[in-house]
Structure formats: structure tokens, C-alpha cells
Design a protein around this motif. Structure first.
Motif, PDB file in Angstrom:
ATOM      1  N   HIS A 261      13.423  12.229   2.110  1.00 43.43           N
ATOM      2  CA  HIS A 261      14.045  13.049   3.324  1.00 43.43           C
ATOM      3  C   HIS A 261      12.796  13.627   3.704  1.00 43.43           C
ATOM      4  N   GLN A 262      11.650  13.882   3.053  1.00 47.02           N
ATOM      5  CA  GLN A 262      10.348  14.613   3.705  1.00 47.02           C
ATOM      6  C   GLN A 262       9.637  13.451   4.264  1.00 47.02           C
ATOM      7  N   ARG A 265      11.088  13.078   7.950  1.00 48.34           N
ATOM      8  CA  ARG A 265      11.457  14.193   8.312  1.00 48.34           C
ATOM      9  C   ARG A 265      10.599  14.353   9.819  1.00 48.34           C
ATOM     10  N   SER A 267      10.287  17.123  12.638  1.00 46.14           N
ATOM     11  CA  SER A 267      10.457  18.719  13.332  1.00 46.14           C
ATOM     12  C   SER A 267       9.929  18.665  14.557  1.00 46.14           C
ATOM     13  N   PRO A 274       5.684  12.810  11.006  1.00 45.19           N
ATOM     14  CA  PRO A 274       6.400  12.364   9.705  1.00 45.19           C
ATOM     15  C   PRO A 274       5.389  11.570   8.829  1.00 45.19           C
ATOM     16  N   PRO A 312      17.207   9.145   7.849  1.00 46.71           N
ATOM     17  CA  PRO A 312      18.522   9.881   8.395  1.00 46.71           C
ATOM     18  C   PRO A 312      19.161   9.080   9.702  1.00 46.71           C
TER      19      PRO A 312
END
Length: 421
Positions: A261-262, A265, A267, A274, A312
């Protein structure tokens, strides 16, 4: 009442004077032993800046004292004096943030082993910044220190500090853990790269070079905007690669092997790409410069550990599309001739042949059994050689730490000897 106030003002002025005058006594306060001390040049620029802050505050204190102290029996003068001393108190407290920052990081050098190792880290940081370019020839010798946390960071030379001071020296902070995983000291190079990117004005030109190349390659606006944002971190990663080659890619592979998930990720306001893409970009640099190699295996393993299906759902398509443009990013950094570099690529500031894995392997082959002879290599190239030695010889962490501790201590000792010349 005003008589009591007069005594109170006198005491406050004396207290302020004492504390202001202490600002330029950092060296005496820290009292580093000669074997762990920083250079005279470093002390000069630190103390010069602190002295400038001290002089400014002292002038202000003298001015308000001369103006108001003869009239403290008058309520209006007493109020103005009180107000002015309060303002000086606040400004002086801010100035002590500067003092405290340097006091905290320099007192680490009282620790026998860590202090000597940090001197070795200073050598790595200085090599990383000082290159054959006018903008990089005037950088003050950087200082490395340790702090809590996961990542490294930098405080660039020339940025404003509280109390209207200017940071006089590049400060590079690394986690304490880096001193136990010395193959990953390439973090120092990355932080030095931030300083270099700004000084060379690449922080402004690399994003535009990315945008142009990605547009020509058919990338969408979202992808172009993302890589432009991430250029402020990709640039220092590339700087690190030019210094240490395979060691940079190996470090990225290790320190960014995080939960899925990191790794996936994104942002949209974060300048860090990422980890998924950041690792692939590093492997691609190795491939574009040296062809096939162990980095191909690293890439295959990375893609198996982090299949896109684990990203995701709403991000899979975007990340998958971004991955297609990784080679474009590599070509921009390797081939673009920047005006601020005299129409030369960034790599022209470095000797990539010195860190070519094949050359480093040949150097290691000449080493005697049980010993590593890295004579003739720069400290950054030596770090790359250690990474190859560790991975190919399958050396355990404890033995590698001992070997590299001796190396880092010798770097620091040599640096201290040169300071005294």
C-alpha cells in the motif's frame, strides 16, 4: 514603583547582554576534542554567522537602553522600554534555534565511534557536492549528523534560520541506522544532490525537460505533471546514481521495499514518486548505461513482489501507464544537454567509468584474500565497490559492518589530518 522598575530593567538588560554574547561562543560551549573536531573553515563560517546575529541584537539592545533607561521614571518611557526588551527577548530566542541546532548536531561528535564515523560521512558529502562547476566550487564543506526516523534530509546552505540568521553550511541528516547499514550511505549523496540541483538551477530546468520529452512520447497531461512534480526527487536520485552507480539502485531496492500500500501510494502533492516507479527508474539507469546486469534480476524480482494487481484499483491504470515512460525519464537525465552546464549532460560532471560494475569487479579481483584493496578509487566509488563485494561474496551483515566501519573511520581520520595541514 519606578525605582523598582529601574532595577528590574537593569537586570533584564544584563541578562540579555550575557545571553546575546553567548551566541558566538558555540565552539567553546561544544568543546570538541581535537580528534573529533570539524575544520577551521567550518568553524569560521558558523561563528561568523552567529557573530553577525549577535552584533545585530547587541546594537538593538544598546540603542533602546540608551534611549529609554535615563527616563524609566516616566511611565511612557518605562512601557516603551519594557516593550522593546520583550521584542529583543523573542528575537534572541529565535536566534538560539540556530545556536541549538548546531550545538545538538556537533555534540554528537563527542561520541568516540559515532563522532569519528560522522567525520567519514563528511568526506562522502563533500565529494558529492564539490564538482568542476563554478556553482559547486564555492559550497562550504557540509556536515553530516544523525537523527531519529526513517529517511534522510538536508538543510541547504543559505536558507533562512529563525532569528534572521542564514544557515552557513549544508547540513545533511541521516538516520542512526545508516551507520549500521553503511552500504546505504548513498542517502548522503541524495541529500547533497538537493543542494547541487538548486545551485545548478536544474531544479527549474529538469521539470521542463521531462515535460517536453514526455509530451513528444505521447504522455498525458496527468503523467507529465506528475513527473514534473517528482523531478525534485528524481534529480537527486540521479545525482546519487552518477556518484555510486549500482549502489544507488541497490539502496533504493532495499530501503523502499515497503508494504504494497506504500509502494504504490501516490500523493498528488508529494514530490516523491511512488516507490514502485522510483525503483524501476533506478534499474533503468543501470541498463541504459551498462546494458544487461544484475539490475535486470532486481527488476524482475521487484515486479514479482509488487504486481500491479496489488495497486489500488483506481490507480492501476495510471501507474501502469506511467511505467511505460520510465525509459524516457532515464534518457532525459542521461542525454539532455543543459544550458547551465555549458550545454553538457549532468553525467559530464562525473566519471561514470570509475563506477562501472565491470571495472569495480576487476578492482575487487586484485584484492588479496580477506582484504579489499580500493586504492585509487574515490570514496563514492569505494562505496559502490563495497556494495558489489557484499552482494557477490554473500558477506553477512556483521562482517560487512566491521569492514565498512574500518573504512569509514579511516576516511574520517584522513580528513582530520588534512584539516590540520
Amino acid at each position: 514603583m519606578m525605582k523598582t522598575a529601574t532595577t528590574s530593567f537593569k537586570n533584564r538588560v544584563s541578562s540579555l547582554r550575557l545571553r546575546i554574547e553567548s551566541l558566538s561562543k558555540l565552539r567553546k560551549s561544544v568543546a570538541l576534542p581535537e580528534a573529533h573536531d570539524i575544520s577551521e573553515r567550518q568553524w569560521f563560517v558558523i561563528e561568523s554567522e552567529l557573530k553577525a546575529v549577535e552584533i545585530r541584537l547587541m546594537r538593538r539592545l544598546k540603542k533602546v537602553t540608551k534611549l529609554y533607561s535615563p527616563q524609566t521614571g516616566k511611565i511612557d518611557s518605562a512601557r516603551n522600554f519594557n516593550e522593546s526588551l520583550g521584542e529583543i527577548e523573542i528575537e534572541m530566542s529565535k536566534a538560539y534555534t540556530f545556536f541549538d541546532t548546531y550545538a545538538d548536531l556537533l555534540t554528537q561528535r563527542h561520541l568516540s565511534e559515532i563522532g569519528r564515523m560522522l567525520a567519514g560521512c563528511d568526506v562522502l558529502a563533500d565529494e558529492a557536492i564539490r564538482k568542476d562547476h563554478p556553482a559547486l566550487s564555492v559550497v562550504e564543506p557540509p556536515l553530516v549528523y544523525c537523527d531519529r526516523g526513517f529517511g534522510a534530509s538536508t538543510l541547504r546552505e543559505g536558507v533562512n534560520l529563525p532569528g534572521r540568521g542564514i544557515n552557513p553550511i549544508p547540513l545533511i541528516q541521516i538516520p542512526y541506522s545508516r551507520l549500521k547499514e553503511k552500504c546505504n550511505l548513498t542517502s548522503i549523496f541524495h541529500e547533497a544532490g538537493h543542494e547541487a540541483m538548486v545551485r545548478l538551477n536544474l531544479i527549474a530546468t529538469i521539470p521542463e525537460a521531462f515535460n517536453k520529452a514526455l509530451k513528444n512520447a505521447g504522455a498525458s497531461g496527468l503523467i507529465r505533471d506528475s513527473f514534473r512534480l517528482w523531478s525534485s526527487e528524481i534529480g537527486p536520485d540521479f545525482w546519487t546514481f552518477c556518484l555510486s552507480g549500482i549502489a544507488q539502485a541497490a539502496t533504493i531496492r532495499e530501503i523502499l521495499a515497503l508494504p504494497s500500500h506504500q509502494v504504490f501510494r501516490i500523493s498528488w502533492g508529494d514530490p516523491h514518486p511512488p516507490p514502485y516507479l522510483r525503483a524501476l527508474i533506478s534499474f533503468d539507469w543501470c541498463r541504459q548505461v551498462w546494458g544487461s546486469g544484475v539490475w535486470d534480476d532486481w527488476e524482475s524480482e521487484w515486479l514479482e513482489l509488487y504486481p500491479l494487481k496489488d495497486a489500488p484499483v483506481e490507480m492501476r491504470g495510471v501507474i501502469g501507464e506511467m511505467r511505460k515512460f520510465v525509459p524516457v525519464i532515464g534518457r532525459v537525465l542521461l542525454k539532455t544537454r543543459f544550458r547551465t552546464l555549458g550545454r553538457k549532460p549532468i553525467s559530464a560532471l562525473f566519471d561514470l567509468s570509475a563506477i562501472a560494475p565491470a571495472n569495480l569487479k576487476n578492482t575487487l579481483k586484485r584484492s588479496a584474500e580477506g582484504k579489499i584493496n580500493l586504492k585509487g578509487l574515490s570514496p563514492a566509488a569505494q562505496l559502490a565497490a563495497f556494495r558489489i563485494y557484499k552482494d557477490e561474496k554473500k558477506v553477512d551483515e556483521e562482517k560487512m559492518d566491521k569492514i565498512m566501519s574500518e573504512w569509514l573511520l579511516k576516511l574520517g581520520e584522513k580528513n582530520n589530518l588534512e584539516k590540520k595541514k
